[in-house]
Design a protein around this motif. Structure first.
Motif, PDB file in Angstrom:
ATOM      1  N   THR A   1      43.659  42.549  47.165  1.00 60.73           N
ATOM      2  CA  THR A   1      43.530  41.383  46.286  1.00 60.73           C
ATOM      3  C   THR A   1      42.715  41.706  45.275  1.00 60.73           C
ATOM      4  O   THR A   1      42.683  40.712  44.324  1.00 60.73           O
ATOM      5  CB  THR A   1      43.115  39.923  47.187  1.00 60.73           C
ATOM      6  OG1 THR A   1      41.968  40.237  47.631  1.00 60.73           O
ATOM      7  CG2 THR A   1      44.015  40.096  48.607  1.00 60.73           C
ATOM      8  N   LEU A   2      41.797  42.456  45.258  1.00 53.24           N
ATOM      9  CA  LEU A   2      41.001  42.688  44.144  1.00 53.24           C
ATOM     10  C   LEU A   2      41.626  43.376  43.159  1.00 53.24           C
ATOM     11  O   LEU A   2      41.414  44.731  43.174  1.00 53.24           O
ATOM     12  CB  LEU A   2      39.869  43.456  44.707  1.00 53.24           C
ATOM     13  CG  LEU A   2      39.005  42.850  45.836  1.00 53.24           C
ATOM     14  CD1 LEU A   2      37.858  43.593  46.427  1.00 53.24           C
ATOM     15  CD2 LEU A   2      38.538  41.265  45.463  1.00 53.24           C
ATOM     16  N   ILE A   3      42.212  42.801  42.272  1.00 49.00           N
ATOM     17  CA  ILE A   3      43.249  43.531  41.053  1.00 49.00           C
ATOM     18  C   ILE A   3      42.251  43.732  39.898  1.00 49.00           C
ATOM     19  O   ILE A   3      42.131  44.659  39.421  1.00 49.00           O
ATOM     20  CB  ILE A   3      44.311  42.446  40.722  1.00 49.00           C
ATOM     21  CG1 ILE A   3      45.270  42.269  41.946  1.00 49.00           C
ATOM     22  CG2 ILE A   3      45.097  43.326  39.789  1.00 49.00           C
ATOM     23  CD1 ILE A   3      45.636  43.410  42.723  1.00 49.00           C
TER      24      ILE A   3
ATOM     25  N   ILE B   1      39.912  48.539  41.849  1.00 54.26           N
ATOM     26  CA  ILE B   1      40.559  47.889  40.577  1.00 54.26           C
ATOM     27  C   ILE B   1      42.236  47.898  41.033  1.00 54.26           C
ATOM     28  O   ILE B   1      42.421  49.082  41.640  1.00 54.26           O
ATOM     29  CB  ILE B   1      40.285  48.692  39.272  1.00 54.26           C
ATOM     30  CG1 ILE B   1      38.971  49.154  38.764  1.00 54.26           C
ATOM     31  CG2 ILE B   1      41.207  48.133  38.215  1.00 54.26           C
ATOM     32  CD1 ILE B   1      38.580  49.763  37.715  1.00 54.26           C
ATOM     33  N   GLY B   2      42.877  47.121  40.823  1.00 54.73           N
ATOM     34  CA  GLY B   2      44.126  47.086  41.240  1.00 54.73           C
ATOM     35  C   GLY B   2      44.487  47.266  42.784  1.00 54.73           C
ATOM     36  O   GLY B   2      45.509  47.799  43.165  1.00 54.73           O
ATOM     37  N   GLY B   3      43.479  46.732  43.607  1.00 56.99           N
ATOM     38  CA  GLY B   3      43.572  46.771  45.089  1.00 56.99           C
ATOM     39  C   GLY B   3      43.160  47.802  45.457  1.00 56.99           C
ATOM     40  O   GLY B   3      43.467  48.372  46.581  1.00 56.99           O
TER      41      GLY B   3
ATOM     42  N   ARG C   1      32.760  37.233  54.757  1.00 57.57           N
ATOM     43  CA  ARG C   1      32.641  35.512  55.265  1.00 57.57           C
ATOM     44  C   ARG C   1      33.580  34.680  54.574  1.00 57.57           C
ATOM     45  O   ARG C   1      34.133  33.858  55.073  1.00 57.57           O
ATOM     46  CB  ARG C   1      31.255  35.306  54.656  1.00 57.57           C
ATOM     47  CG  ARG C   1      29.957  35.841  55.593  1.00 57.57           C
ATOM     48  CD  ARG C   1      28.760  35.391  55.205  1.00 57.57           C
ATOM     49  NE  ARG C   1      27.669  35.996  55.712  1.00 57.57           N
ATOM     50  CZ  ARG C   1      26.724  37.048  55.164  1.00 57.57           C
ATOM     51  NH1 ARG C   1      26.775  37.010  54.036  1.00 57.57           N
ATOM     52  NH2 ARG C   1      25.813  37.227  55.976  1.00 57.57           N
ATOM     53  N   GLU C   2      33.925  35.141  53.412  1.00 50.72           N
ATOM     54  CA  GLU C   2      34.961  34.109  52.862  1.00 50.72           C
ATOM     55  C   GLU C   2      36.431  34.342  53.362  1.00 50.72           C
ATOM     56  O   GLU C   2      37.099  33.661  53.516  1.00 50.72           O
ATOM     57  CB  GLU C   2      35.013  34.680  51.180  1.00 50.72           C
ATOM     58  CG  GLU C   2      35.894  34.031  50.206  1.00 50.72           C
ATOM     59  CD  GLU C   2      35.804  34.628  48.945  1.00 50.72           C
ATOM     60  OE1 GLU C   2      36.950  34.978  48.613  1.00 50.72           O
ATOM     61  OE2 GLU C   2      34.876  34.732  48.528  1.00 50.72           O
ATOM     62  N   ALA C   3      36.764  35.565  53.822  1.00 49.06           N
ATOM     63  CA  ALA C   3      38.196  36.043  54.165  1.00 49.06           C
ATOM     64  C   ALA C   3      38.300  35.466  55.574  1.00 49.06           C
ATOM     65  O   ALA C   3      39.362  35.139  55.826  1.00 49.06           O
ATOM     66  CB  ALA C   3      38.250  37.646  54.120  1.00 49.06           C
TER      67      ALA C   3
ATOM     68  N   GLY D   1      51.936  42.675  39.332  1.00 49.66           N
ATOM     69  CA  GLY D   1      52.514  41.963  38.326  1.00 49.66           C
ATOM     70  C   GLY D   1      51.531  41.472  37.498  1.00 49.66           C
ATOM     71  O   GLY D   1      51.922  40.700  36.624  1.00 49.66           O
ATOM     72  N   GLN D   2      50.155  41.819  37.590  1.00 47.97           N
ATOM     73  CA  GLN D   2      49.106  41.202  36.774  1.00 47.97           C
ATOM     74  C   GLN D   2      48.551  42.300  35.697  1.00 47.97           C
ATOM     75  O   GLN D   2      48.943  43.259  35.922  1.00 47.97           O
ATOM     76  CB  GLN D   2      47.860  41.020  37.740  1.00 47.97           C
ATOM     77  CG  GLN D   2      48.066  39.757  38.703  1.00 47.97           C
ATOM     78  CD  GLN D   2      46.860  39.427  39.610  1.00 47.97           C
ATOM     79  OE1 GLN D   2      45.709  39.375  38.939  1.00 47.97           O
ATOM     80  NE2 GLN D   2      47.035  39.346  40.584  1.00 47.97           N
TER      81      GLN D   2
END
Length: 494
Positions: free
Chosen positions: A378-380, A413-415, A330-332, A311-312
């Motif tokens: 999540t990497l859109i 791109i776009g997950g 590390r972030e996740a 939806g983005q």
RNA sequence: GGGUCGAUAGCUCAAUGGUAGAGCAGCGUCCUUUUAAGUCGUUGGUUCUGGGUUCGAAUCCCAGUCGACCCA
């Protein structure tokens, strides 16, 4: 035809065969006829000058897709590769006999050629007033219904020709794919890249980790596999002095079929001597931004396309984030020391994150499960994920200040992973060691002939692979890989 | 490989154990500027295949074929 025992009016196939027989009996065989069009539909319509009806004569040809007969005049539409164009048939122009042939012998789906002058109807549609027409192919089967089109996915895939006749979105999407591939070729050729073709039949399936299709060559009495990547062949050409090479080739992997996977798919692989993974960043960014600008052409003049799944909007004109794989992990995980944890701790943490972990996996595979399930989707926006663990690919150079990672990126791109790129490993001894150290599902076959080529010397180079089908999914907004492949693989039908 | 859903006229779809229907297409009329054209009439079914239950099956059960989605 009115005899009860021979009434075929309910059987459209039989009715059409009868019409063909009647045409032949009258001395005309459409399968021996042809026409020479002067224009395609859209080009013809573009010739019309406002206010100058009947000034421009054209010959156009195509398939009859709408048929509106009203007594002594009729509007029909034919469709060619540029789309539809309306035709106007009149009894007083064609004469009683030819107009009768038009009404009685033609059906939706037939292919005709017509010659006539352009005019604009009172509703404003540029139309050909037909002076002469020729039936050049009789369709013996009816088209699907005109309004709802064709929606049975099985027929759409198995009889794609019906889909692209009936569904304008399918036609447009598949034509966009052709334009994307064409743009990529021209883009690379403009930068002195040379397109090459390398074997599909290989003795060893290398360059990736995947199960190959196996086949046998009779005359050589030798087993072969279908290639699972073009990488090792293209690098041999770098050795040979083809400094910038690419191949847009069909790749075959004997694995599952899904919305994202077809057993045969198209991959661009590009190699550039005296470059590296950072050079590939510039190359792919330029390639994709020009693709969006020149092929997709967003209506507002931006470089944004809608990504339905999230939806983005994806903005190719924005900043392309660059982030290290380890930092994303590390972030996740919320664990700065993730890579120092024991395997047991990693499994516990991954399962606590809702993942199901196979205890037989190597540690890098557990970590990568987190990446592919929790991070990648999540990497859109366009994101370069850099410095992956060295276990994930044996073909790249080791990072100078971190011997556990490699100088690579995966553009996401776009997950979806769209393009992996490496600083290519050109040290033959390190290359051999890295092949031998491979483990788990990432294990690749060792191609000894490739190692021999490396010993002859390959220049330092950047290399990149781009999954063309996935790129087309992304750029056309398709939901499935089957929607961007003309004839996707299905189980052989009954 | 597992789960869920689906397959009925050429196409798109109805019919919830009781005579298989509609729209479009087809066939036959009327109609010389239509846009899913309109109008009057009308034909058309191995209900995916094979078993079973039942007085009776498109419908319920079993097996299979093909497809879609989800999971592995």
């Amino acid at each position: 035809m009115s005899d009860l025992h021979s009434d075929i009016s309910h059987d459209q196939h039989a009715v059409r065969r009868q019409k063909l027989a009647e045409l032949r009996a009258a001395g005309f065989d459409p399968f021996r006829a042809n026409v020479t069009p002067t224009h395609f539909s859209a080009d013809a319509k573009a010739l019309y000058v406002e206010g100058q009806d009947y000034a421009q004569v054209v010959t156009v040809a195509g398939r009859l897709v709408t048929f509106r007969v009203q007594g002594g005049s009729s509007f029909v539409k034919i469709q060619d590769q540029q789309g539809p164009i309306q035709l106007y048939f009149r009894r007083d122009v064609l004469g009683e006999e030819r107009y009768g042939v038009f009404k009685k012998s033609l059906d939706l789906g037939d292919i005709i050629g017509v010659t006539g002058a352009l005019f604009k109807t009172k509703t404003g549609e540029i139309t050909v007033r037909v002076d002469a027409f020729t039936l050049v192919c009789k369709a013996l089967r009816p088209l699907p219904e005109k309004f709802h089109g064709l929606s049975d996915p099985e027929i759409i895939y198995r009889q794609r020709y019906l889909d692209v006749i009936m569904n304008a979105e399918s036609r447009a999407r598949l034509m966009t794919r052709s334009r994307i591939v064409s743009h990529i070729r021209r883009f690379l050729e403009a930068q002195s890249f040379i397109e090459v073709e390398t074997p599909v039949l290989e003795a060893t399936a290398g360059g990736a980790a995947a199960r190959p299709f196996k086949t046998h060559h009779n005359a050589l009495n030798a087993d072969f596999v279908l290639r699972i990547a073009t990488e090792l062949r293209l690098k041999r050409m770098l050795v040979g002095g083809f400094d910038r090479v690419f191949e847009i080739g069909r790749i075959f992997r004997n694995e599952g079929v899904s919305r994202r996977h077809n057993p045969e798919f198209t991959m661009l692989e590009v190699y550039q001597a005296y470059s590296d993974y950072r050079g590939m960043m510039t190359l792919i960014r330029d390639m994709l931004t020009t693709l969006v600008r020149d092929v997709i052409k967003p209506a507002d003049g931006s470089l944004k396309i809608m990504h339905a799944a999230s939806g983005q909007e994806i903005d190719f004109g924005g900043e392309w984030r660059e982030v290290k794989y380890k930092d994303l992990i590390r972030e996740a995980t919320g664990d700065a020391d993730w890579f120092a944890r024991s395997k047991a701790d990693k499994i516990a943490k991954a399962e606590a994150m809702g993942l199901s972990i196979n205890p037989a996996w190597e540690e890098f595979e557990i970590t990568n499960e987190i990446f592919s399930k929790q991070i990648e989707p999540t990497l859109i926006q366009p994101t370069f994920v850099t410095h992956l663990p060295k276990e994930l690919c044996p073909l790249a150079k080791i990072t100078a200040d971190d011997p556990t990672t490699i100088d690579v990126f995966e553009l996401t791109i776009g997950g979806m992973e769209v393009a992996p790129a490496y600083s290519e490993q050109n040290d033959p001894d390190v290359q051999r060691q890295m092949f031998e150290a491979q483990a788990g599902e990432e294990k690749q076959n060792i191609d000894h002939d490739f190692l021999l080529a490396l010993e002859h010397g390959m220049p330092p180079a950047g290399g990149m692979g781009v999954g063309i089908d996935r790129l087309c999914i992304l750029l056309t907004g398709a939901e499935s890989i089957r929607d961007v492949i003309l004839f996707p693989q299905l189980r052989p039908g009954a």
